[in-house]
Scaffold this active site. Structure first.
Site, PDB file in Angstrom:
ATOM      1  CB  VAL A 181      -0.922   0.013   1.231  1.00 23.36           C
ATOM      2  CG1 VAL A 181      -1.796   1.247   1.219  1.00 23.36           C
ATOM      3  CG2 VAL A 181      -1.765  -1.253   1.276  1.00 23.36           C
ATOM      4  CB  CYS A 182       1.336   4.119   0.267  1.00 26.69           C
ATOM      5  SG  CYS A 182      -0.333   4.371   0.813  1.00 26.69           S
TER       6      CYS A 182
END
Length: 78
Positions: free
Chosen positions: A46-47
């Site tokens: 994530v990210c």
């Protein structure tokens, strides 16, 4: 509540920079724009693109008078 253009509470936090830990406060950045990027945890999928993108443009942020701090839910040792 935190709002753009309004003062925030001057909190102290620990950062990792130049291979060392350092305690700083929001007031240490007074007079600069401060970009704070929050992400869920290190070593997740994530990210990573957002963090890499910010890192790629870090010098541009600095040239505009801004500093960037990324904040993870992991400990400072990660």
């Amino acid at each position: 509540m935190v709002q753009i253009g309004k003062p925030i509470q001057d909190s102290e936090f620990e950062i990792y920079i130049n291979d060392q830990f350092k305690k700083v406060k929001f007031s240490d950045y007074k007079g600069k724009w401060l970009v704070v990027l929050f992400y869920p945890a290190d070593f997740t999928f994530v990210c990573p693109t957002e963090l890499a993108e910010a890192a790629d443009h870090y010098e541009e942020f600095k040239n505009l008078g801004a500093e960037v701090i990324s904040v993870s839910t992991d400990t400072v040792f990660v």
